[in-house]
Write a protein that holds these residues in place. Structure first.
Motif, PDB file in Angstrom:
ATOM      1  N   ALA A 535       0.957  -1.152  -0.058  1.00  0.00           N
ATOM      2  CA  ALA A 535      -0.015   0.174  -0.007  1.00  0.00           C
ATOM      3  C   ALA A 535       1.053   1.219   0.001  1.00  0.00           C
ATOM      4  CB  ALA A 535      -0.995   0.072   1.218  1.00  0.00           C
ATOM      5  N   GLU A 536       0.241   2.399  -0.742  1.00  0.00           N
ATOM      6  CA  GLU A 536       0.919   3.701  -0.696  1.00  0.00           C
ATOM      7  C   GLU A 536      -0.098   4.852  -0.301  1.00  0.00           C
ATOM      8  OE1 GLU A 536       3.559   6.603  -3.625  1.00  0.00           O
ATOM      9  OE2 GLU A 536       2.475   4.818  -4.067  1.00  0.00           O
ATOM     10  N   TRP A 537       0.152   5.451   0.723  1.00  0.00           N
ATOM     11  CA  TRP A 537      -0.537   6.636   1.235  1.00  0.00           C
ATOM     12  C   TRP A 537      -0.246   7.926   0.749  1.00  0.00           C
ATOM     13  CZ3 TRP A 537      -5.234   7.209   3.009  1.00  0.00           C
ATOM     14  CH2 TRP A 537      -5.482   8.609   3.832  1.00  0.00           C
ATOM     15  N   GLN A 538      -1.040   8.533   0.007  1.00  0.00           N
ATOM     16  CA  GLN A 538      -0.982   9.835  -0.476  1.00  0.00           C
ATOM     17  C   GLN A 538      -2.026  10.798  -0.020  1.00  0.00           C
ATOM     18  OE1 GLN A 538      -0.563   9.358  -4.820  1.00  0.00           O
ATOM     19  NE2 GLN A 538       1.535   8.772  -4.590  1.00  0.00           N
ATOM     20  N   ARG A 541      -5.716   9.498   0.210  1.00  0.00           N
ATOM     21  CA  ARG A 541      -5.996   8.524  -0.756  1.00  0.00           C
ATOM     22  C   ARG A 541      -4.935   7.235  -0.515  1.00  0.00           C
ATOM     23  NH1 ARG A 541      -5.646   9.312  -7.108  1.00  0.00           N
ATOM     24  NH2 ARG A 541      -3.601   9.459  -6.806  1.00  0.00           N
ATOM     25  N   GLN A 543      -3.785   3.638  -2.138  1.00  0.00           N
ATOM     26  CA  GLN A 543      -3.552   2.805  -3.277  1.00  0.00           C
ATOM     27  C   GLN A 543      -2.944   1.321  -2.717  1.00  0.00           C
ATOM     28  OE1 GLN A 543      -1.084   5.248  -5.932  1.00  0.00           O
ATOM     29  NE2 GLN A 543      -2.632   4.886  -7.384  1.00  0.00           N
ATOM     30  N   PRO A 550      -5.945  -5.063  -7.081  1.00  0.00           N
ATOM     31  CA  PRO A 550      -5.284  -3.525  -6.832  1.00  0.00           C
ATOM     32  C   PRO A 550      -6.789  -2.930  -6.278  1.00  0.00           C
ATOM     33  CG  PRO A 550      -5.745  -3.839  -9.153  1.00  0.00           C
ATOM     34  CD  PRO A 550      -5.756  -5.189  -8.614  1.00  0.00           C
ATOM     35  N   LEU A 552      -8.287   1.147  -4.782  1.00  0.00           N
ATOM     36  CA  LEU A 552      -8.080   2.360  -4.510  1.00  0.00           C
ATOM     37  C   LEU A 552      -9.229   2.975  -3.817  1.00  0.00           C
ATOM     38  CD1 LEU A 552      -6.537   5.324  -5.161  1.00  0.00           C
ATOM     39  CD2 LEU A 552      -7.842   5.384  -7.294  1.00  0.00           C
ATOM     40  N   CYS A 553      -9.127   3.569  -2.769  1.00  0.00           N
ATOM     41  CA  CYS A 553      -9.922   4.145  -1.881  1.00  0.00           C
ATOM     42  C   CYS A 553      -9.412   5.388  -1.015  1.00  0.00           C
ATOM     43  CB  CYS A 553     -10.428   3.275  -0.824  1.00  0.00           C
ATOM     44  SG  CYS A 553      -9.104   2.555   0.235  1.00  0.00           S
ATOM     45  N   HIS A 554     -10.262   6.228  -0.405  1.00  0.00           N
ATOM     46  CA  HIS A 554     -10.010   7.304   0.410  1.00  0.00           C
ATOM     47  C   HIS A 554     -10.239   6.694   1.965  1.00  0.00           C
ATOM     48  CE1 HIS A 554     -10.425   8.980  -3.594  1.00  0.00           C
ATOM     49  NE2 HIS A 554      -9.782   9.905  -3.131  1.00  0.00           N
ATOM     50  N   TYR A 566     -15.194   4.141  -0.520  1.00  0.00           N
ATOM     51  CA  TYR A 566     -14.763   3.210  -1.636  1.00  0.00           C
ATOM     52  C   TYR A 566     -16.094   3.151  -2.845  1.00  0.00           C
ATOM     53  CZ  TYR A 566     -13.688  -0.815  -4.708  1.00  0.00           C
ATOM     54  OH  TYR A 566     -13.487  -1.829  -5.693  1.00  0.00           O
TER      55      TYR A 566
END
Length: 673
Positions: A535-538, A541, A543, A550, A552-554, A566
């Motif tokens: 996972a990667e947090w930006q 958001r 990912q 895969p 993608l959510c907030h 989602y």
């Protein structure tokens, strides 16, 4: 034009009036109750005055206080918005007596059309068909019961002075009538100060089509398109659109001209709406006239390119209508949805709480799509949605060249809307915008009930995915707060794999995840099943890839409460300490408040026997009544509150215990082989 106006309302309509008045160079004076001291409309106005305590009867409905504030601040006119005193003829009279302009119709027009029964009689005399029913002055409960039997069922009880679904009940048989009448009367009295009722046959498959009219003091009147408002819950609109789909050109003209004739016949002035029930065979019946601006007026503004609030101000200041009927042009299609604080899956009960997280969709013109997105709101992040007023948060309005594109843009904008801290109807609206029956314009007032399977489908993300995504969010955001391996309790070990256990409460159960770090992410064990996750947090958001899938959510967080968003859905998760067990539910027989509110009536006493489905007490919230009924037969063992008590959501209200059988019956059961 006016120099200064007082806005006798709150929320998004007050903000809307302030914006238009500022553009015209008019100073604005806001009013507020104690519950609204920090509200958006208070901050936006040029000045603001306190009315009183939070209940509307002690603040926004206090005519004497409003008139005194208007006198002291030097206002020349009062704009009532909608709701509260907007259709109160007495208030319009009082404004005139004080030399104030009431930005609305004259009191005589409100009296003629504000009373639904009088309006129906007027329209019937003018040859406009009305829904069969009883609209007379005799309000004796026994007489109304006789009229109900004469009209037949299903029947709609409706407050004569009502609006917005308040004081309305659908009655399916005479056995339901007495209790429905009493409840509707109490609700109407609390909301409008008038408990008079009318009866009419309930046409469940009809469409709700209404016509926007505008008149000036020179005897000119026009109609500005029509709106379809058929998608409703609790007799209150959820989605509105203009123009109404699949109406013949002749029907549009017939409805519009009938609406203008009715308005001119009573000397109407300003904005008003004639509401009709439209049947599949082309017939239409007059329902009522709303002698004010409607909540759904933005869809008319977007298809006509007009500012109806500006028109209100200009007409009230004595100017003629800016256009003739021939000059009115309709372009494109507009759709509006109402974003409410409520629980659609629990019979649309209103909700209350703090808007801890608020991410609104992008607004403005999208030239690439040929669409426009508008948001009318009166709240900001951190604001409180209380129990004293209508739970409307905002209105999302979309315009496009044609209906299909407008619905597509609406779905896209709703997907961007994220609210945490209070339950909302956003998931329902997302499902509604993308539903095949709505796209096909299969519209009628029972739309939501008919298509419940589509609109209340199971969640689109399984619980294990929800928990793993929340775990990844917690781990990644902890690293951004403090990257030191010695901080916190993350399970870091020298020369050992990092081990961690997280516990989350989701859908009433506590779930534990055992987590170890790997070179490419995490190994998470849930219910003895291992899952690999990267996972990667930006910003807000996430990912992630879970077991090769895969996602993608907030996500957003307030203290231990997490909200995962989602594809238009929201999942509520609470972070627990790993050693905390789930809280136990109230002991058997307890009945809890489904929402915060005030106990307006208790219908039982200690020791009373009760039957299944019997109403035990009435809880009032957001100007609506909600019956608390007995889920089983028994006897009232405990009453924890009195009438007038304010209760929080989940509070135990009373306790029932099983009815003990007579000793003789117990002995017979023991003897039975």
């Amino acid at each position: 034009m006016f120099n200064r106006i007082l806005i006798a309302n709150r929320g998004e309509i007050a903000c809307r009036i302030i914006r238009t008045a500022r553009r015209l160079g008019i100073a604005t004076v806001a009013v507020y109750s104690d519950a609204d001291a920090g509200a958006m409309h208070v901050a936006q106005a040029d000045e603001a005055w306190r009315l009183g305590p939070a209940p509307a009867a002690e603040s926004y409905l206090r005519q004497d206080i409003l008139l005194e504030i208007a006198r002291r601040c030097g206002a020349e006119a009062i704009h009532p918005g909608y709701g509260f005193l907007s259709e109160n003829a007495g208030f319009a009279h009082a404004c005139a007596e004080q030399g104030l302009v009431f930005i609305g119709p004259p009191a005589s027009a409100i009296e003629a059309m504000g009373s639904k029964s009088a309006a129906k009689a007027l329209m019937s005399a003018a040859g406009v068909p009305v829904v069969p029913g009883y609209h007379g002055p005799n309000q004796n409960a026994g007489h109304l019961r006789q009229e109900a039997e004469r009209c037949g069922f299903p029947l709609l009880l409706k407050a004569v002075a009502g609006g917005g679904g308040k004081g309305m009940r659908v009655v399916h048989g005479i056995n339901e009538f007495d209790e429905a009448l009493a409840s509707a009367r109490r609700e109407a009295k609390a909301a409008f100060g008038d408990d008079a009722m009318l009866l009419e046959r309930y046409l469940s498959k009809a469409r709700h089509v209404e016509v926007q009219v505008f008149c000036d003091q020179f005897g000119h009147g026009i109609y500005l398109s029509e709106r379809d408002c058929s998608v409703q819950r609790r007799h209150q609109k959820v989605l509105e659109e203009a123009p109404a789909p699949h109406l013949s050109p002749q029907t549009r003209v017939n409805m519009g001209e009938a609406a203008v004739r009715a308005a001119l016949a009573i000397g109407y002035r300003g904005a008003g709406t004639l509401e009709f029930l439209y049947l599949a065979d082309g017939r239409f019946f007059f329902m009522e006239m709303n002698t004010r601006l409607q909540v759904e007026h933005p869809v008319t503004e977007l298809v006509t390119g007009l500012d109806l609030v500006e028109w209100q101000l200009r007409v009230a200041a004595g100017e003629p209508l800016p256009l003739t009927q021939e000059q009115v042009k309709i372009r494109g299609h507009a759709v509006e949805v109402r974003v409410y604080a409520e629980d659609p899956e629990n019979d649309f009960l209103p909700a209350a709480g703090t808007l801890h997280h608020l991410h609104e969709p992008a607004t403005g013109t999208d030239t690439s799509r040929g669409s426009l997105v508008r948001l009318d709101t009166g709240v900001r992040q951190g604001d409180e949605v209380g129990i004293f007023y209508d739970p409307l948060i905002a209105k999302l309005i979309v315009w496009a060249e044609h209906r299909e594109l407008a619905l597509r843009q609406l779905a896209g904008s709703l997907a961007q809307y994220r609210i945490g801290g209070v339950r909302t109807n956003l998931r329902l609206l997302q499902a509604l915008a993308g539903s095949v029956p709505l796209k096909a314009a299969e519209l009628h007032t029972g739309f939501i009930e008919q298509h419940g399977d589509l609109l209340f489908a199971p969640p689109g993300l399984e619980s294990s995915r929800v928990l793993q995504l929340c775990a990844a969010f917690v781990l990644l955001t902890e690293q951004t707060w403090d990257p030191s391996p010695f901080a916190g309790h993350r399970g870091w070990r020298l020369n050992q794999p990092s081990l961690r256990q997280l516990a989350f409460e989701y859908e009433g159960e506590v779930h534990r995840l055992d987590i170890s770090s790997e070179a490419a992410g995490y190994l998470m064990t849930l219910d003895e099943r291992p899952h690999r996750l990267t996972a990667e947090w930006q910003q807000d958001r996430l990912q992630a890839v879970i077991d090769g899938v895969p996602l993608l959510c907030h996500l957003a967080r307030h203290n231990d409460q997490l909200w995962l968003f989602y594809r238009g859905e929201r999942f509520d998760v609470r972070l627990h300490s790993p050693d905390v067990e789930p809280q136990s539910t109230p002991h058997g027989g307890g009945l809890c408040a489904p929402m915060p509110g005030v106990i307006s009536r208790i219908k039982v006493t200690l020791g009373d026997p009760v039957a299944v489905g019997q109403t035990l007490l009435i809880l009032e919230a957001m100007k609506m009544e909600h019956s608390i009924v007995a889920p089983t037969a028994g006897r009232v063992a405990e009453l924890y509150y009195r009438e007038g008590s304010q209760v929080s959501e989940g509070a135990e209200l009373l306790r029932l215990e099983p009815e003990l059988k007579p000793k003789q019956d117990q002995e017979q059961e023991q003897e039975t082989p």
